[in-house]
Design a protein around this motif. Sequence first.
Motif, PDB file in Angstrom:
ATOM      1  N   ASN A  45      53.223 -11.893 -23.565  1.00 26.32           N
ATOM      2  CA  ASN A  45      52.895 -10.642 -22.886  1.00 26.32           C
ATOM      3  C   ASN A  45      53.290  -9.512 -23.824  1.00 26.32           C
ATOM      4  OD1 ASN A  45      51.887  -9.043 -20.869  1.00 26.32           O
ATOM      5  ND2 ASN A  45      53.675  -9.212 -19.537  1.00 26.32           N
ATOM      6  N   THR A  46      52.301  -8.871 -24.427  1.00 27.46           N
ATOM      7  CA  THR A  46      52.547  -8.004 -25.586  1.00 27.46           C
ATOM      8  C   THR A  46      52.865  -6.564 -25.205  1.00 27.46           C
ATOM      9  OG1 THR A  46      50.183  -7.529 -25.712  1.00 27.46           O
ATOM     10  CG2 THR A  46      51.004  -9.349 -27.074  1.00 27.46           C
ATOM     11  N   CYS A  47      53.438  -5.852 -26.172  1.00 24.00           N
ATOM     12  CA  CYS A  47      53.708  -4.422 -26.037  1.00 24.00           C
ATOM     13  C   CYS A  47      52.820  -3.675 -27.026  1.00 24.00           C
ATOM     14  CB  CYS A  47      55.183  -4.152 -26.339  1.00 24.00           C
ATOM     15  SG  CYS A  47      55.594  -2.401 -26.305  1.00 24.00           S
ATOM     16  N   GLY A  48      52.230  -2.569 -26.598  1.00 22.59           N
ATOM     17  CA  GLY A  48      51.348  -1.818 -27.491  1.00 22.59           C
ATOM     18  C   GLY A  48      51.778  -0.379 -27.636  1.00 22.59           C
ATOM     19  N   PHE A  49      53.060  -0.131 -27.447  1.00 20.40           N
ATOM     20  CA  PHE A  49      53.554   1.244 -27.340  1.00 20.40           C
ATOM     21  C   PHE A  49      53.587   1.967 -28.694  1.00 20.40           C
ATOM     22  CE2 PHE A  49      57.428   4.059 -26.432  1.00 20.40           C
ATOM     23  CZ  PHE A  49      56.646   5.078 -25.930  1.00 20.40           C
ATOM     24  N   ILE A  50      54.326   1.400 -29.664  1.00 20.83           N
ATOM     25  CA  ILE A  50      54.432   2.030 -30.983  1.00 20.83           C
ATOM     26  C   ILE A  50      54.273   0.964 -32.068  1.00 20.83           C
ATOM     27  CG2 ILE A  50      55.852   4.038 -30.331  1.00 20.83           C
ATOM     28  CD1 ILE A  50      58.328   2.435 -31.053  1.00 20.83           C
ATOM     29  N   ASP A  51      54.140   1.416 -33.309  1.00 20.61           N
ATOM     30  CA  ASP A  51      53.844   0.496 -34.417  1.00 20.61           C
ATOM     31  C   ASP A  51      54.770  -0.708 -34.490  1.00 20.61           C
ATOM     32  OD1 ASP A  51      51.562   1.571 -35.419  1.00 20.61           O
ATOM     33  OD2 ASP A  51      52.570   2.953 -36.788  1.00 20.61           O
ATOM     34  N   ALA A  52      56.074  -0.456 -34.375  1.00 20.85           N
ATOM     35  CA  ALA A  52      57.035  -1.565 -34.513  1.00 20.85           C
ATOM     36  C   ALA A  52      56.793  -2.619 -33.435  1.00 20.85           C
ATOM     37  CB  ALA A  52      58.463  -1.026 -34.405  1.00 20.85           C
ATOM     38  N   ALA A  53      56.460  -2.157 -32.227  1.00 21.42           N
ATOM     39  CA  ALA A  53      56.220  -3.081 -31.116  1.00 21.42           C
ATOM     40  C   ALA A  53      54.925  -3.855 -31.336  1.00 21.42           C
ATOM     41  CB  ALA A  53      56.161  -2.303 -29.802  1.00 21.42           C
ATOM     42  N   PHE A 318      75.828  13.084 -23.253  1.00 23.96           N
ATOM     43  CA  PHE A 318      75.180  12.087 -22.383  1.00 23.96           C
ATOM     44  C   PHE A 318      76.024  10.824 -22.393  1.00 23.96           C
ATOM     45  CE2 PHE A 318      71.572  14.803 -23.385  1.00 23.96           C
ATOM     46  CZ  PHE A 318      70.868  14.828 -22.183  1.00 23.96           C
ATOM     47  N   ASP A 319      75.959  10.059 -21.309  1.00 23.18           N
ATOM     48  CA  ASP A 319      76.666   8.775 -21.287  1.00 23.18           C
ATOM     49  C   ASP A 319      76.011   7.794 -22.255  1.00 23.18           C
ATOM     50  OD1 ASP A 319      78.777   8.980 -19.080  1.00 23.18           O
ATOM     51  OD2 ASP A 319      76.982   9.841 -18.156  1.00 23.18           O
ATOM     52  N   ARG A 320      74.695   7.840 -22.309  1.00 20.88           N
ATOM     53  CA  ARG A 320      73.947   7.009 -23.270  1.00 20.88           C
ATOM     54  C   ARG A 320      72.708   7.774 -23.689  1.00 20.88           C
ATOM     55  NH1 ARG A 320      77.804   4.618 -21.862  1.00 20.88           N
ATOM     56  NH2 ARG A 320      78.083   2.446 -21.212  1.00 20.88           N
ATOM     57  N   PHE A 321      72.326   7.632 -24.974  1.00 17.18           N
ATOM     58  CA  PHE A 321      70.969   8.068 -25.307  1.00 17.18           C
ATOM     59  C   PHE A 321      70.388   7.238 -26.443  1.00 17.18           C
ATOM     60  CE2 PHE A 321      73.095  11.173 -28.204  1.00 17.18           C
ATOM     61  CZ  PHE A 321      72.269  11.174 -29.328  1.00 17.18           C
ATOM     62  N   ASN A 322      69.092   7.033 -26.364  1.00 18.21           N
ATOM     63  CA  ASN A 322      68.350   6.275 -27.378  1.00 18.21           C
ATOM     64  C   ASN A 322      67.573   7.230 -28.264  1.00 18.21           C
ATOM     65  OD1 ASN A 322      69.029   4.197 -25.660  1.00 18.21           O
ATOM     66  ND2 ASN A 322      67.190   3.042 -26.186  1.00 18.21           N
ATOM     67  N   THR A 323      67.464   6.860 -29.520  1.00 17.54           N
ATOM     68  CA  THR A 323      66.645   7.652 -30.441  1.00 17.54           C
ATOM     69  C   THR A 323      65.453   6.822 -30.881  1.00 17.54           C
ATOM     70  OG1 THR A 323      68.637   8.730 -31.261  1.00 17.54           O
ATOM     71  CG2 THR A 323      66.648   8.956 -32.602  1.00 17.54           C
ATOM     72  N   PHE A 324      64.265   7.388 -30.755  1.00 15.59           N
ATOM     73  CA  PHE A 324      63.065   6.726 -31.256  1.00 15.59           C
ATOM     74  C   PHE A 324      62.609   7.406 -32.535  1.00 15.59           C
ATOM     75  CE2 PHE A 324      62.891   5.532 -26.779  1.00 15.59           C
ATOM     76  CZ  PHE A 324      62.539   4.193 -26.887  1.00 15.59           C
ATOM     77  N   HIS A 325      62.276   6.601 -33.549  1.00 17.82           N
ATOM     78  CA  HIS A 325      61.606   7.161 -34.726  1.00 17.82           C
ATOM     79  C   HIS A 325      60.200   7.524 -34.277  1.00 17.82           C
ATOM     80  CE1 HIS A 325      64.753   4.737 -36.506  1.00 17.82           C
ATOM     81  NE2 HIS A 325      64.462   5.136 -37.722  1.00 17.82           N
ATOM     82  N   TYR A 326      59.733   8.712 -34.599  1.00 17.46           N
ATOM     83  CA  TYR A 326      58.363   9.073 -34.233  1.00 17.46           C
ATOM     84  C   TYR A 326      57.389   8.065 -34.857  1.00 17.46           C
ATOM     85  CZ  TYR A 326      53.809  11.218 -34.174  1.00 17.46           C
ATOM     86  OH  TYR A 326      52.461  11.419 -34.003  1.00 17.46           O
ATOM     87  N   SER A 327      56.456   7.594 -34.039  1.00 15.47           N
ATOM     88  CA  SER A 327      55.457   6.642 -34.509  1.00 15.47           C
ATOM     89  C   SER A 327      54.087   7.264 -34.277  1.00 15.47           C
ATOM     90  CB  SER A 327      55.598   5.338 -33.712  1.00 15.47           C
ATOM     91  OG  SER A 327      54.541   4.461 -34.009  1.00 15.47           O
ATOM     92  N   ASN A 328      53.285   7.353 -35.336  1.00 17.79           N
ATOM     93  CA  ASN A 328      52.007   8.054 -35.217  1.00 17.79           C
ATOM     94  C   ASN A 328      50.934   7.152 -34.613  1.00 17.79           C
ATOM     95  OD1 ASN A 328      50.554  10.386 -35.467  1.00 17.79           O
ATOM     96  ND2 ASN A 328      49.718   9.845 -37.468  1.00 17.79           N
ATOM     97  N   GLU A 329      50.523   7.466 -33.399  1.00 17.72           N
ATOM     98  CA  GLU A 329      49.627   6.591 -32.636  1.00 17.72           C
ATOM     99  C   GLU A 329      48.241   7.194 -32.465  1.00 17.72           C
ATOM    100  OE1 GLU A 329      50.507   3.548 -31.553  1.00 17.72           O
ATOM    101  OE2 GLU A 329      52.389   3.859 -32.604  1.00 17.72           O
ATOM    102  N   GLU A 330      47.202   6.419 -32.831  1.00 19.09           N
ATOM    103  CA  GLU A 330      45.851   6.931 -32.593  1.00 19.09           C
ATOM    104  C   GLU A 330      45.651   7.131 -31.095  1.00 19.09           C
ATOM    105  OE1 GLU A 330      46.449   4.176 -34.345  1.00 19.09           O
ATOM    106  OE2 GLU A 330      45.511   2.451 -33.403  1.00 19.09           O
TER     107      GLU A 330
END
Length: 438
Positions: A45-53, A318-330
């Motif tokens: 069951n795939t992920c199509g969100f960003i390049d790495a995924a 913040f108690d927790r935060f995630n950082t995403f590298h910007y991924s350039n998506e068509e």
Amino acid sequence: MNSKKLHLVSLGCTKNLVDSEVMLGRLKEYEITDDNTQADVIIVNTCGFIDAAKEESINTVLSLHDERKENSILVMSGCLSERYKEELQTDMPEIDIFTGVGDYEKIDELIASKQSTFSPEVYLATETSGRVITGSNYHAYIKIAEGCNQACSFCAIPSFKGKLHSRSLSSIVKEVENLVAQGFYDFSFISQDSSSYGRDMGLKDGLVELIKGVEAIEGVQSARILYLYPSTTTFELVDAISDSEVFQTYYDMPIQHIDDGMLKTMKRGFGEKKTIELLEYMKSKPGAFLRTSVIAGHPGESEESFNRLCDFMETFEFDRFNTFHYSNEETTAAYTMDQVDEETIDQRAQILGEIAEKSTLKSLEKMVGQTVTVAIDGESDEHEYLLSARPLIWAVDIDGEILINDTSDLPVEYGKRYEARVTELVGTQLLATLIKAL
């Protein structure tokens, strides 16, 4: 005759996991196996969100193909196959069955007839889907909607998941009741944009209705809502969460940035002032836990706007935060903007990552000496003499664990709730002593 074996890999988010659990429910006659080389049916069951995924999804599928036994069936389902259905069907002859995000409940039929299919409607599990909950004997994810009406510049999800489509409140309540009857008592409510829940059905504050509906179910001990969106989160909702006896005072609201110019560029619908007002209001609630995520290196992020973000993330704590590298998506608005170079994105993500570590550490330090309600998940991976527990205010898998190094000779049952006292922080790991069973 031996039963046929199924190997399922669920990639990406917990929303995907719910859909994977629906597939397991449809394929109950298969024996689940961890050994992919023995499986008669393999589903990714795939992920199509960003390049790495996307890359992870393709690599997973190909390596499973390389190792699979003869005459097995390899199925590729989910967001990636939905998003690139034409290309993948042309480029990946290794796959026997392709299916997207609309046909999870038909997976048994697809396998029986060895057919690929892409329904035009996105599938949304209901109380009758018969899903098989994985990974826990007390916690379940409940998907409350699919799709999203926001138009964030960096996000491709609406392009393949479509507009917001909420589940009826009665369907959600029924599913929770069914799960409570099976012994589950802790629930995480999820969707792409949970604070918009019900807007497509004419509900003004759908989540407040949902909170009331779930509170009325006997046996629900703990719940939290994930993925709030700033411009659809009301002060009434913040109050309803904090006033609830059942819902944890847990606010998970990805802000993505704080600089006004960047928020406009990102098409976030809310500027800096209103976002901060909302965050401050959440933080003012007793015992509140705040989680967010930010993006490093979105097109248009100047040195100045990046520094503004860092300053804010450092001071707000913040108690927790995630950082995403910007991924350039068509198919996204940011795709054709002037891009920030990879090296700068990596540097910025690293700086934010270091701020996040300090932020988490401060949050953990504040817990030392506190009495918390925890669920015990099992033996710790660290040591066989330590137990892994999760304070119920924390979300599953993403907020970490507390290690119990003293059970006070209480009989321990996995999945049960206990009161525990947090005694110390060793490095980044909290230790606690059990006080009593609840």
